[in-house]
Design a protein around this motif. Structure first.
Motif, PDB file in Angstrom:
ATOM      1  N   LEU A  15      35.190  38.653  32.986  1.00 13.49           N
ATOM      2  CA  LEU A  15      34.201  39.366  33.797  1.00 13.49           C
ATOM      3  C   LEU A  15      33.604  38.462  34.871  1.00 13.49           C
ATOM      4  CD1 LEU A  15      32.404  41.435  30.999  1.00 13.49           C
ATOM      5  CD2 LEU A  15      34.033  42.268  32.699  1.00 13.49           C
ATOM      6  N   ALA A  16      33.419  37.190  34.556  1.00 10.20           N
ATOM      7  CA  ALA A  16      32.882  36.252  35.554  1.00 10.20           C
ATOM      8  C   ALA A  16      33.866  36.083  36.712  1.00 10.20           C
ATOM      9  CB  ALA A  16      32.596  34.897  34.899  1.00 10.20           C
ATOM     10  N   THR A  17      35.160  36.024  36.408  1.00  7.54           N
ATOM     11  CA  THR A  17      36.177  35.908  37.454  1.00  7.54           C
ATOM     12  C   THR A  17      36.199  37.161  38.319  1.00  7.54           C
ATOM     13  OG1 THR A  17      37.524  34.478  36.035  1.00  7.54           O
ATOM     14  CG2 THR A  17      38.635  35.541  37.889  1.00  7.54           C
ATOM     15  N   VAL A  18      36.089  38.321  37.683  1.00  3.49           N
ATOM     16  CA  VAL A  18      36.053  39.580  38.432  1.00  3.49           C
ATOM     17  C   VAL A  18      34.844  39.607  39.361  1.00  3.49           C
ATOM     18  CG1 VAL A  18      35.790  42.075  38.234  1.00  3.49           C
ATOM     19  CG2 VAL A  18      37.339  40.864  36.677  1.00  3.49           C
ATOM     20  N   GLU A  19      33.691  39.225  38.846  1.00  5.55           N
ATOM     21  CA  GLU A  19      32.470  39.254  39.662  1.00  5.55           C
ATOM     22  C   GLU A  19      32.570  38.295  40.839  1.00  5.55           C
ATOM     23  OE1 GLU A  19      27.711  39.745  39.033  1.00  5.55           O
ATOM     24  OE2 GLU A  19      28.794  38.529  37.555  1.00  5.55           O
ATOM     25  N   GLU A  20      33.197  37.149  40.608  1.00  5.86           N
ATOM     26  CA  GLU A  20      33.378  36.189  41.701  1.00  5.86           C
ATOM     27  C   GLU A  20      34.243  36.797  42.801  1.00  5.86           C
ATOM     28  OE1 GLU A  20      35.332  31.756  42.473  1.00  5.86           O
ATOM     29  OE2 GLU A  20      35.088  32.528  40.434  1.00  5.86           O
ATOM     30  N   ALA A  21      35.310  37.508  42.413  1.00  8.97           N
ATOM     31  CA  ALA A  21      36.183  38.149  43.399  1.00  8.97           C
ATOM     32  C   ALA A  21      35.439  39.248  44.145  1.00  8.97           C
ATOM     33  CB  ALA A  21      37.421  38.716  42.712  1.00  8.97           C
ATOM     34  N   VAL A  22      34.609  39.997  43.445  1.00  8.88           N
ATOM     35  CA  VAL A  22      33.814  41.057  44.073  1.00  8.88           C
ATOM     36  C   VAL A  22      32.840  40.460  45.075  1.00  8.88           C
ATOM     37  CG1 VAL A  22      32.007  42.765  43.633  1.00  8.88           C
ATOM     38  CG2 VAL A  22      34.037  42.685  42.169  1.00  8.88           C
ATOM     39  N   THR A  23      32.223  39.366  44.716  1.00  5.38           N
ATOM     40  CA  THR A  23      31.228  38.738  45.582  1.00  5.38           C
ATOM     41  C   THR A  23      31.859  38.241  46.886  1.00  5.38           C
ATOM     42  OG1 THR A  23      29.972  38.037  43.638  1.00  5.38           O
ATOM     43  CG2 THR A  23      29.503  36.903  45.708  1.00  5.38           C
ATOM     44  N   ARG A  24      33.121  37.806  46.806  1.00  6.34           N
ATOM     45  CA  ARG A  24      33.800  37.315  48.004  1.00  6.34           C
ATOM     46  C   ARG A  24      34.185  38.456  48.944  1.00  6.34           C
ATOM     47  NH1 ARG A  24      36.713  33.797  44.445  1.00  6.34           N
ATOM     48  NH2 ARG A  24      38.563  35.125  44.671  1.00  6.34           N
ATOM     49  N   ASN A  25      34.187  39.685  48.443  1.00  7.76           N
ATOM     50  CA  ASN A  25      34.545  40.836  49.265  1.00  7.76           C
ATOM     51  C   ASN A  25      33.263  41.451  49.821  1.00  7.76           C
ATOM     52  OD1 ASN A  25      35.304  43.490  50.155  1.00  7.76           O
ATOM     53  ND2 ASN A  25      37.183  43.296  48.969  1.00  7.76           N
ATOM     54  N   SER A  26      33.066  41.331  51.104  1.00  7.02           N
ATOM     55  CA  SER A  26      31.791  41.722  51.714  1.00  7.02           C
ATOM     56  C   SER A  26      31.705  43.195  52.088  1.00  7.02           C
ATOM     57  CB  SER A  26      31.528  40.868  52.964  1.00  7.02           C
ATOM     58  OG  SER A  26      32.584  41.045  53.899  1.00  7.02           O
ATOM     59  N   SER A  27      32.784  43.954  51.981  1.00  5.20           N
ATOM     60  CA  SER A  27      32.768  45.360  52.393  1.00  5.20           C
ATOM     61  C   SER A  27      32.344  46.242  51.223  1.00  5.20           C
ATOM     62  CB  SER A  27      34.153  45.791  52.877  1.00  5.20           C
ATOM     63  OG  SER A  27      34.594  44.937  53.909  1.00  5.20           O
ATOM     64  N   PRO A  28      31.215  46.923  51.323  1.00  2.00           N
ATOM     65  CA  PRO A  28      30.689  47.698  50.193  1.00  2.00           C
ATOM     66  C   PRO A  28      31.656  48.759  49.669  1.00  2.00           C
ATOM     67  CG  PRO A  28      29.029  47.464  51.900  1.00  2.00           C
ATOM     68  CD  PRO A  28      30.307  46.947  52.475  1.00  2.00           C
ATOM     69  N   GLY A  29      32.421  49.410  50.528  1.00  5.38           N
ATOM     70  CA  GLY A  29      33.314  50.474  50.069  1.00  5.38           C
ATOM     71  C   GLY A  29      34.726  50.025  49.790  1.00  5.38           C
ATOM     72  N   ALA A  30      34.953  48.719  49.809  1.00  2.00           N
ATOM     73  CA  ALA A  30      36.321  48.207  49.694  1.00  2.00           C
ATOM     74  C   ALA A  30      36.821  48.223  48.258  1.00  2.00           C
ATOM     75  CB  ALA A  30      36.389  46.788  50.239  1.00  2.00           C
ATOM     76  N   TRP A  31      38.163  48.218  48.158  1.00  2.00           N
ATOM     77  CA  TRP A  31      38.812  48.016  46.868  1.00  2.00           C
ATOM     78  C   TRP A  31      38.898  46.516  46.591  1.00  2.00           C
ATOM     79  CZ3 TRP A  31      41.154  51.580  43.440  1.00  2.00           C
ATOM     80  CH2 TRP A  31      41.113  52.909  43.844  1.00  2.00           C
ATOM     81  N   VAL A  32      38.741  46.145  45.330  1.00  2.00           N
ATOM     82  CA  VAL A  32      38.952  44.762  44.907  1.00  2.00           C
ATOM     83  C   VAL A  32      40.066  44.770  43.870  1.00  2.00           C
ATOM     84  CG1 VAL A  32      37.963  42.726  43.809  1.00  2.00           C
ATOM     85  CG2 VAL A  32      36.561  44.133  45.342  1.00  2.00           C
ATOM     86  N   SER A  33      41.109  44.003  44.147  1.00  2.44           N
ATOM     87  CA  SER A  33      42.258  43.937  43.241  1.00  2.44           C
ATOM     88  C   SER A  33      42.216  42.643  42.437  1.00  2.44           C
ATOM     89  CB  SER A  33      43.570  44.002  44.025  1.00  2.44           C
ATOM     90  OG  SER A  33      43.703  45.256  44.667  1.00  2.44           O
ATOM     91  N   ILE A  34      42.563  42.754  41.169  1.00  2.00           N
ATOM     92  CA  ILE A  34      42.643  41.613  40.266  1.00  2.00           C
ATOM     93  C   ILE A  34      43.983  41.703  39.547  1.00  2.00           C
ATOM     94  CG2 ILE A  34      41.589  40.419  38.288  1.00  2.00           C
ATOM     95  CD1 ILE A  34      39.671  40.512  40.595  1.00  2.00           C
ATOM     96  N   VAL A  35      44.626  40.562  39.292  1.00  2.00           N
ATOM     97  CA  VAL A  35      45.886  40.554  38.551  1.00  2.00           C
ATOM     98  C   VAL A  35      45.740  39.651  37.325  1.00  2.00           C
ATOM     99  CG1 VAL A  35      47.262  41.031  40.602  1.00  2.00           C
ATOM    100  CG2 VAL A  35      46.824  38.648  39.937  1.00  2.00           C
TER     101      VAL A  35
END
Length: 525
Positions: free
Chosen positions: A87-107
């Motif tokens: 979850l911490a890794t996911v949150e870090e990836a989300v934080t790096r994405n500045s677009s509120p409506g954007a998709w965030v992909s994790i593998v």
């Protein structure tokens, strides 16, 4: 005059008529002769390989290039064994994405490392309103948060945010497709990785479909990569059967469904061509969705088929009638039954003995199914590295009786069934040499021997990645052996697989790869 003469090497040609050579001549991208036939000929360039061992370039008939390339550039949770760390890794990836409506992909997601699946509610706590799609390492499922679930039709099944198989396709369809330029760049990244491992030709296992496709114009991305000089190896693309649709062809053609313009296996050239029609019958063992004839050990289910068995059979038959070579994904033995029944029906309706239909994976094949493979002339495209890396888990969920049937080797050969080695990259390691080592010793990373009776010889394992790989892709006239007249694709190794201990084969250095007689890849080690 030769373009190039390679000298002072041990060429293991995989050609029984001339199994070992010391010199090889190249003219305009093709092998023109060996040893005395070329040693006295002038050459623009003479390359001293200093005693290295040279093999035909490895052929990998089942890869996912675009997925591999994207995965290399996507935030990953691979290796995390604690839910809080994921979850911490996911949150870090989300934080790096500045677009509120954007998709965030994790593998890199694999519930086995965590002991259970994460939930949409847990993802909601770290997604900050973004739409999250966390792809399972098998490619047969994904985890999403509530922002994505809210966009899906109410009848899409999920388990607290985990979507398997077709349900995953519904989530992926919500996103805009990748651009052809993005796809071409991802393909190029993956191609360079293949070359570094000695792979000079491969088959992309399913473009344009809901499960593994990335765009409805995905073939154009491969053409763009080719035209832009981003495709340094040979690629054959399988087309997902999702793309078939009814056509009003002449009744004499007997084609109920096809691609537009009747496009089918064989279109293209020796750099980029259309291969088999990819048909999915079940899921995967990592996600516990491979369709078995009896339950997984310790679980109360037998996996799942991708569709009603009759619908799957109709697609297989229609693909055969339309002239395609078929690559039927069937991992579990129940899925293999569906595939074998349909292929037998198809050949009865319109015999095509030279079709070279394939079962992709053939992960769990019962003894009674082997004679059917042989009778129908079907090849088995297996992934030995699955057992090298996941074998302990797979053996445990199959149980003592079924574990020896996993990703067979010798049994296929004993029945005269073409045995084809492949990787399914990026699901696991794509190295042919490490896979070849497993095919001989059948030993997982932990040291567990899985199906020891399925071990094969080194010669047989190497043929699975050269001669038989070429045959599976209809490339046998131009690839697979270092034979005069064939394309000059080869791999230079730092040691001879025949002269090292079996346990060291996977560690042999790939010094360089040649495509069309030109050096295109060097070891990155």
């Amino acid at each position: 005059m030769l373009c190039t003469r390679l000298t002072n090497a041990r060429f293991r040609t995989m050609d029984p008529d001339h199994p070992v050579a010391h010199d090889l001549g190249i003219w305009r991208g093709r092998i023109v002769g060996l040893d005395e036939a070329v040693t006295s000929l002038p050459a623009r360039e003479v390359i001293d390989l200093r005693g290295a061992t040279v093999l035909p370039g490895f052929i990998d008939p089942h890869v996912h290039l675009a997925w591999t390339g994207f995965k290399q550039k996507t935030p990953s949770v691979a290796g995390r064994t604690r839910i809080d760390d994921v979850l911490a890794t996911v949150e870090e990836a989300v934080t790096r994405n500045s677009s509120p409506g954007a998709w965030v992909s994790i593998v890199g997601y694999d519930q086995r490392a965590l002991g259970r699946h994460l939930t949409a509610a847990e993802l909601d706590r770290v997604s900050h309103g973004r739409k999250l799609l966390v792809t399972h390492d098998s490619g047969h499922g994904c985890l999403v948060n509530s922002a994505v679930l809210d966009l899906l039709p109410a009848d899409i099944p999920h388990e607290s945010g985990f979507l398997a198989e077709g349900a995953m396709g519904a989530a992926r369809a919500l996103r805009l497709p990748y651009s052809q330029r993005e796809l071409a760049e991802a393909i190029a990244r993956a191609a360079r990785t293949c070359l570094a491992e000695g792979v000079t030709a491969c088959a992309e296992a399913g473009i344009g479909g809901a499960l593994f496709g990335h765009s409805p114009v995905e073939l154009g991305a491969y053409q763009l990569a080719h035209e832009s000089g981003l495709l340094p190896l040979r690629v054959q693309v399988m087309v997902s059967a999702d793309r078939l649709h009814p056509v009003a062809a002449h009744e004499a053609d007997g084609i109920p469904r096809a691609l537009d313009l009747g496009l089918r296996t064989g279109f293209g050239d020796d750099r980029l061509c259309v291969g088999a029609l990819k048909i999915y019958t079940d899921g995967g063992m990592m996600a516990r969705t491979a369709a078995l004839s009896s339950p997984y050990k310790g679980l109360d289910h037998m996996g799942e088929l991708q569709d009603d068995p009759e619908a799957l059979a109709d697609t297989i038959v229609d693909g055969h009638l339309a002239g395609w070579q078929l690559a039927v994904h069937a991992i579990g033995d129940r899925a293999a039954d569906v595939a074998l029944d349909a292929l037998e029906r198809a050949q009865r309706l319109r015999p095509r003995p030279g079709a070279r239909h394939r079962i992709e994976h053939a992960g769990l094949i019962r003894p009674d199914q082997l004679p059917r493979f042989a009778r129908l002339g079907i090849g088995a495209v297996v992934q030995p590295n699955f057992l090298r890396y996941f074998g302990d888990d797979y053996a445990a969920i199959m149980g003592e009786e079924r574990a020896p049937w996993l990703y067979r080797g010798k049994a296929f050969l004993d029945h005269g069934i073409p045995l084809v080695g492949s990787s399914d990259r990026p699901v696991t390691d794509g190295s042919p040499l490490r896979a070849i080592q497993f095919m001989v010793e059948r030993t997982s990373e932990s040291g567990q021997v899985i199906g020891p009776d399925e071990g094969i010889t080194l010669d047989e394992a190497l043929r699975a990645y050269t001669v038989t790989g070429a045959f599976a892709c209809h490339w046998e006239n131009s690839l697979g052996s270092l034979t005069p007249g064939k394309l000059a694709d080869l791999v230079v190794l730092g040691d001879d697989p025949w002269r090292v201990e079996t346990s060291r084969i996977g560690d042999i250095e790939v010094v360089a790869t040649y495509v069309d007689g030109r050096e295109t890849g060097k070891s990155t080690s």
